[in-house]
Design a protein around this motif. Structure first.
Motif, PDB file in Angstrom:
ATOM      1  N   ILE A 177      -4.893  -5.460   7.392  1.00 47.62           N
ATOM      2  CA  ILE A 177      -4.411  -6.838   7.349  1.00 47.62           C
ATOM      3  C   ILE A 177      -4.819  -7.486   6.034  1.00 47.62           C
ATOM      4  CG2 ILE A 177      -4.480  -7.062   9.861  1.00 47.62           C
ATOM      5  CD1 ILE A 177      -7.051  -8.607   9.623  1.00 47.62           C
ATOM      6  N   ASN A 178      -3.995  -8.417   5.587  1.00 46.90           N
ATOM      7  CA  ASN A 178      -4.279  -9.125   4.343  1.00 46.90           C
ATOM      8  C   ASN A 178      -3.647 -10.506   4.407  1.00 46.90           C
ATOM      9  OD1 ASN A 178      -5.152  -9.757   1.773  1.00 46.90           O
ATOM     10  ND2 ASN A 178      -4.139  -8.049   0.761  1.00 46.90           N
ATOM     11  N   GLY A 179      -3.977 -11.343   3.451  1.00 43.82           N
ATOM     12  CA  GLY A 179      -3.364 -12.652   3.328  1.00 43.82           C
ATOM     13  C   GLY A 179      -2.039 -12.548   2.586  1.00 43.82           C
ATOM     14  N   TRP A 180      -1.557 -13.683   2.086  1.00 41.05           N
ATOM     15  CA  TRP A 180      -0.225 -13.681   1.477  1.00 41.05           C
ATOM     16  C   TRP A 180      -0.210 -13.008   0.100  1.00 41.05           C
ATOM     17  CZ3 TRP A 180       1.944 -16.313  -2.812  1.00 41.05           C
ATOM     18  CH2 TRP A 180       1.079 -17.183  -3.483  1.00 41.05           C
ATOM     19  N   ALA A 181      -1.372 -12.609  -0.404  1.00 39.17           N
ATOM     20  CA  ALA A 181      -1.404 -11.887  -1.679  1.00 39.17           C
ATOM     21  C   ALA A 181      -0.660 -10.554  -1.594  1.00 39.17           C
ATOM     22  CB  ALA A 181      -2.845 -11.639  -2.110  1.00 39.17           C
ATOM     23  N   SER A 182      -0.474 -10.049  -0.371  1.00 39.60           N
ATOM     24  CA  SER A 182       0.233  -8.773  -0.201  1.00 39.60           C
ATOM     25  C   SER A 182       1.735  -8.947  -0.023  1.00 39.60           C
ATOM     26  CB  SER A 182      -0.321  -8.020   1.020  1.00 39.60           C
ATOM     27  OG  SER A 182      -1.583  -7.485   0.747  1.00 39.60           O
ATOM     28  N   ASP A 183       2.213 -10.175  -0.051  1.00 38.53           N
ATOM     29  CA  ASP A 183       3.633 -10.424   0.193  1.00 38.53           C
ATOM     30  C   ASP A 183       4.494  -9.772  -0.882  1.00 38.53           C
ATOM     31  OD1 ASP A 183       5.924 -11.358   1.315  1.00 38.53           O
ATOM     32  OD2 ASP A 183       5.514 -13.485   0.961  1.00 38.53           O
ATOM     33  N   GLY A 184       5.649  -9.316  -0.480  1.00 32.26           N
ATOM     34  CA  GLY A 184       6.584  -8.681  -1.411  1.00 32.26           C
ATOM     35  C   GLY A 184       6.493  -7.167  -1.344  1.00 32.26           C
ATOM     36  N   ASN A 185       7.585  -6.511  -1.712  1.00 30.66           N
ATOM     37  CA  ASN A 185       7.625  -5.039  -1.648  1.00 30.66           C
ATOM     38  C   ASN A 185       7.393  -4.375  -3.001  1.00 30.66           C
ATOM     39  OD1 ASN A 185      10.019  -5.443  -3.028  1.00 30.66           O
ATOM     40  ND2 ASN A 185      11.343  -4.986  -1.299  1.00 30.66           N
ATOM     41  N   TYR A 186       7.021  -5.153  -4.005  1.00 27.46           N
ATOM     42  CA  TYR A 186       6.865  -4.605  -5.351  1.00 27.46           C
ATOM     43  C   TYR A 186       5.771  -3.552  -5.436  1.00 27.46           C
ATOM     44  CZ  TYR A 186       2.638  -7.393  -5.806  1.00 27.46           C
ATOM     45  OH  TYR A 186       1.378  -7.914  -5.615  1.00 27.46           O
ATOM     46  N   TRP A 187       4.800  -3.614  -4.529  1.00 24.46           N
ATOM     47  CA  TRP A 187       3.635  -2.724  -4.618  1.00 24.46           C
ATOM     48  C   TRP A 187       3.720  -1.547  -3.661  1.00 24.46           C
ATOM     49  CZ3 TRP A 187       0.577  -1.853  -0.360  1.00 24.46           C
ATOM     50  CH2 TRP A 187       0.702  -2.755   0.701  1.00 24.46           C
ATOM     51  N   TRP A 188       4.738  -1.497  -2.824  1.00 23.54           N
ATOM     52  CA  TRP A 188       4.792  -0.460  -1.799  1.00 23.54           C
ATOM     53  C   TRP A 188       4.938   0.942  -2.397  1.00 23.54           C
ATOM     54  CZ3 TRP A 188       8.972  -2.781   2.003  1.00 23.54           C
ATOM     55  CH2 TRP A 188       8.463  -3.955   2.575  1.00 23.54           C
ATOM     56  N   PRO A 189       4.031   1.840  -2.115  1.00 29.59           N
ATOM     57  CA  PRO A 189       4.220   3.238  -2.534  1.00 29.59           C
ATOM     58  C   PRO A 189       5.275   3.880  -1.641  1.00 29.59           C
ATOM     59  CG  PRO A 189       2.203   3.019  -1.248  1.00 29.59           C
ATOM     60  CD  PRO A 189       2.727   1.624  -1.460  1.00 29.59           C
ATOM     61  N   THR A 190       5.923   4.919  -2.158  1.00 28.89           N
ATOM     62  CA  THR A 190       6.991   5.563  -1.388  1.00 28.89           C
ATOM     63  C   THR A 190       6.514   6.770  -0.599  1.00 28.89           C
ATOM     64  OG1 THR A 190       7.590   6.888  -3.329  1.00 28.89           O
ATOM     65  CG2 THR A 190       8.770   4.803  -2.997  1.00 28.89           C
TER      66      THR A 190
END
Length: 221
Positions: free
Chosen positions: A82-95
């Motif tokens: 779990i994380n706060g809104w700093a994790s929002d967005g898919n730019y960091w998602w590894p495949t």
């Protein structure tokens, strides 16, 4: 898991710890690291050796965050993160492996399933204009403009900064596109709005529920 790079990350984990324990939660282990210091692999190993119901991860950025998540999942550790809104967005998602069992809070869901019809309509307008929302952070700016407009109205059209500030600090459940917000002289941010809980599974995100803090967590400075 606290990233010591920014005071913001440190305070997020402090606030989580305070409220989690107030609600009866037990912290079984705490880890610290600093982004960009090549510490994340050893942290993954230490965390993987712990047993817990969830992992609170207080950081962001496209470096150590995907390394931590993919590192754990590569070890077949599926503990919820779990994380706060700093994790929002898919730019960091590894495949590979994809992000799974990952929860975060944000101002709005940008995946077409936000519970507010007003928010979905605003997102549709942004997309039609060629600027689709990438994270729920866009809603903060819109709500801020609504707050300023409300203060100007209550000030009978005055744009005097000190006068508007004296009005805004007294906002109590002011309706905005981000939900009802309040201010106080003792806090340096709004509080009371309902945040969206987002779940990411196999690199697909969806809205889960709304959550509102009963009160701001008190942390030491």
């Amino acid at each position: 898991m606290t990233d010591d790079l920014l005071r913001y990350f440190q305070d997020v984990c402090k606030a989580f710890t305070v409220r989690f324990q107030q609600l009866g939660g037990k912290i079984v282990a705490q880890e610290h690291f600093t982004q960009f210091k090549n510490q994340i692999n050893s942290v993954v190993s230490r965390v993987n050796n712990e047993k817990s119901d969830a992992i609170a991860f207080c950081t962001s950025f496209g470096g150590d965050q995907p390394a931590f998540v993919s590192g754990l999942r590569s070890l077949h550790n599926e503990t919820p993160i779990i994380n706060g809104w700093a994790s929002d967005g898919n730019y960091w998602w590894p495949t590979s492996p994809p992000v799974t069992n990952f929860y975060y809070l944000t101002y709005a869901s940008v995946y077409g399933d936000d519970p507010s019809a007003q928010v979905r309509a605003f997102e549709a307008k942004m997309k039609a204009a060629g600027h689709p929302a990438q994270t729920g952070g866009f809603l903060g700016g819109a709500a801020a403009i609504q707050g300023i407009a409300a203060a100007v109205t209550r000030a009978n059209g005055s744009t005097n900064g000190a006068k508007l500030a004296s009005i805004m600090v007294k906002f109590h459940k002011l309706p905005t596109i981000s939900g009802d917000v309040s201010f106080s002289a003792g806090l340096h941010t709004v509080f009371g709005r309902a945040y969206r809980v987002i779940l990411v599974n196999n690199n697909k995100a969806k809205f889960v529920k709304l959550v509102t803090a009963s009160s701001p967590a008190k942390i030491g400075r």
